[in-house]
Design an enzyme around this catalytic site. Structure first.
Site, short mmCIF file in Angstrom:
data_model
loop_
_atom_site.label_atom_id
_atom_site.label_comp_id
_atom_site.label_asym_id
_atom_site.label_seq_id
_atom_site.Cartn_x
_atom_site.Cartn_y
_atom_site.Cartn_z
N GLU A 32 0.82 -1.16 0.05
CA GLU A 32 0.09 -0.01 -0.07
C GLU A 32 0.99 1.16 0.06
OE1 GLU A 32 -3.21 1.19 -0.21
OE2 GLU A 32 -2.14 2.97 -0.07
N LEU A 37 -3.62 1.91 5.86
CA LEU A 37 -4.48 1.10 5.29
C LEU A 37 -5.96 1.54 5.15
CD1 LEU A 37 -3.14 -2.37 6.59
CD2 LEU A 37 -2.69 -1.32 4.26
N GLY A 178 -22.65 17.46 -10.72
CA GLY A 178 -22.80 16.11 -10.74
C GLY A 178 -23.80 15.74 -9.51
N GLY A 180 -24.93 12.78 -8.67
CA GLY A 180 -24.80 11.18 -8.34
C GLY A 180 -24.83 11.08 -6.78
N GLU A 201 -27.18 18.73 -12.71
CA GLU A 201 -26.94 17.28 -13.25
C GLU A 201 -27.43 17.36 -14.63
OE1 GLU A 201 -26.14 14.02 -12.32
OE2 GLU A 201 -26.80 13.54 -14.23
N ALA A 312 -17.82 -0.13 -2.07
CA ALA A 312 -16.80 -0.87 -1.19
C ALA A 312 -17.36 -2.51 -0.92
CB ALA A 312 -16.74 -0.20 0.10
N HIS A 436 -41.25 -6.76 15.60
CA HIS A 436 -42.25 -5.65 15.80
C HIS A 436 -41.98 -4.85 17.27
CE1 HIS A 436 -45.91 -3.31 15.20
NE2 HIS A 436 -46.17 -3.29 16.84
#
Ligand SMILES: Cc1cc2nc3c(=O)[nH]c(=O)nc-3n(C[C@H](O)[C@H](O)[C@H](O)COP(=O)(O)OP(=O)(O)OC[C@H]3O[C@@H](n4cnc5c(N)ncnc54)[C@H](O)[C@@H]3O)c2cc1C
Length: 447
Positions: A32, A37, A178, A180, A201, A312, A436
């Site tokens: 990496e 990480l 954008g 999205g 958009e 992911a 419930h």
């Protein structure tokens, strides 16, 4: 030294694969280039955005507290502390990932890994002036922001999601280019804190790929909260804080203190020696089969690098498939029930087919739908909330798609994903016992 497996990239695909491989006895090395990480997801994607959005939700709820007969006075926020909290959470999770990798006995090298050659001795990788040879390679280099060739963009100071996450001063106004998932999540965050948000958009609806009817409902909710939407609108140029747009041949200028560019991401295909591997591409990513093998059977690729899903949880599932295959199993990757979630307030989530997709595929279906207000728990917690739960069924009542607008859609959608992956019919899902009162009961109610 020779390894069974090398993994390039320590995001969700890479670290999941590394842990699984290590725990199953493969001598594994994980490269990496960042000192931490977690990849985009943990450091500048999923987790940081959801942390910020949660702070915004708490602020919004506190402001609305009178609705719940609670009095909160002088409700405010400190953006720099919101960012500091986000950084603390990311650090905590970074440490968790590192610990898992260490516990699995995986060697983690910090540095940019480059594949230099492939021969009978294996695959050769160079990193930090060291050379490593491995039997199998898993490529998980992820994706990067797309910067479209809009005239003026090179001379303009704009934010991508990365800069938007670490900005400590609230802009008065923000133009989001954008609409999205990423653009709308940031629009939601800044709108909740009081920024005037304008979304531009190109398509005729926000959140392309999600259920169109529910996306329109979400857009209406945010219009009521003050977000300005320009749909079917193209950005023709940018100049400083001005954005020129064009709709139906008419040009106009929008002005905003900041501009956020969020028009998409593309796989990272350079910087790791792809030119030395002779791998086939598919669309803008690497071509893989159902076991995540590339056109070289010793080289696998998972996550955003395939350019397929850019999520992911897909990356994690693909990594599991790849490692299982290296270990000799033959479970295939299935994309039938990958949930998509937008963590706005309210959340919107969907899994399986949308009506739009089924129509384009010429598949016959019928829809069952109810307002979220049919769930007692939903009403208890969202007194004035709108939203809906929509189930799309095949002619034989197999569940093809489930789409939900309303909190907590991100959690409920899991049930729907399992039903779709298992090919369940309406009666089979309806026969399950739902606790419930839960908002998830809405699915049973719809059926
Ligand atoms: C703002 C934002 C919000 C998001 N929110 C969500 C969400 O809520 N839910 C969701 O499912 N997805 C979300 N995503 C998408 C998600 O982050 C990605 O799908 C996911 O990170 C992909 O994982 P990956 O392992 O394929 O790659 P990445 O996470 O991109 O990791 C790739 C890693 O490879 C490393 N690398 C690259 N080349 C080399 C090299 N040569 N040597 C060594 N290391 C290298 C990089 O440094 C990086 O750390 C979001 C993305 C963004 C940008």
């Amino acid at each position: 030294m020779k390894y069974d497996l090398a993994i390039i990239g320590g995001g969700p695909a890479g670290y999941t694969a590394a842990e699984l491989a290590g725990l199953n006895g493969l001598k594994t090395i994980l490269f990496e280039k960042n000192s931490v990480l977690g990849g985009v997801c943990l450091n500048e994607g999923c987790i940081p955005t959801k942390t910020l959005l949660y702070s915004a939700k708490v602020y919004y709820t506190a402001k609305e507290s009178a609705k719940y007969a609670i009095s909160c006075e002088n409700v405010g926020f400190d953006l720099s502390k919101i960012i500091a909290r986000k950084n603390k959470i990311v650090r905590k999770l970074n440490a968790g990932v590192r610990a898992k990798i260490q516990d699995a006995g995986v060697e983690n090298v910090v540095g940019q890994a480059i594949v230099t050659k492939i021969n009978n001795d294996g695959i050769w990788i160079s990193c930090n002036d060291q050379v490593y040879t491995v039997d199998k390679l898993l490529l998980c280099t992820g994706s990067e922001v797309v910067v479209p060739p809009i005239p003026g963009i090179g001379e303009t100071e704009y934010w991508t999601s990365r800069e938007a996450l670490d900005n400590k001063e609230l802009p008065q106004s923000l133009i989001v280019i954008g609409g999205g998932v990423i653009g709308i999540e940031f629009a939601s965050f800044f709108n909740s804190l009081g920024t005037k948000v304008i979304v531009v958009e190109m398509m005729d609806e926000i959140l392309g790929g999600m259920d169109k009817e529910l996306s329109a409902q979400l857009r209406n909710e945010y219009s009521k909260k003050g977000v300005e939407f320009h749909l079917s609108t193209k950005v023709t140029s940018v100049n400083g804080n001005k954005v020129e747009i064009e709709k139906d041949g008419q040009k106009s200028i929008l002005e905003g203190e900041k501009i956020l560019l969020s028009v998409g991401r593309r796989p990272v295909l350079d910087g790791f020696g792809l030119e030395n591997m002779n791998l086939e591409k598919f669309r803008n990513g690497l071509k893989v089969n159902e076991f995540m093998q590339t056109s070289n059977p010793d080289i696998y690729a998972c996550g955003d690098i395939t350019g397929f899903s850019l999520l992911a949880h897909t990356a994690v599932s693909e990594a599991e498939i790849a490692i299982e295959h290296i270990l000799g199993h033959h479970r295939k990757m299935s994309y039938k029930a990958i949930p998509g979630v937008v963590y706005t307030n309210p959340e919107i989530a969907g899994v399986g087919k949308t009506e739009e997709i089924l129509q384009s595929e010429g598949i016959s279906y019928h829809v069952k739908q109810l307002p979220m207000a049919y769930s007692g728990r939903f009403v208890a917690e969202n007194e004035q909330g709108g939203g809906a739960c929509k189930l799309i069924l095949a002619d034989d009542d197999t569940i093809l798609g489930v789409h939900i607008l309303g909190n907590p859609a991100s959690e409920i959608i899991v049930i729907a994903g399992i039903a779709i992956e298992k090919g369940m019919k309406a009666d089979e899902l309806k026969a399950m016992v739902f606790p419930h009162p839960t908002v998830g009961e809405i699915i049973k109610e719809v059926l």
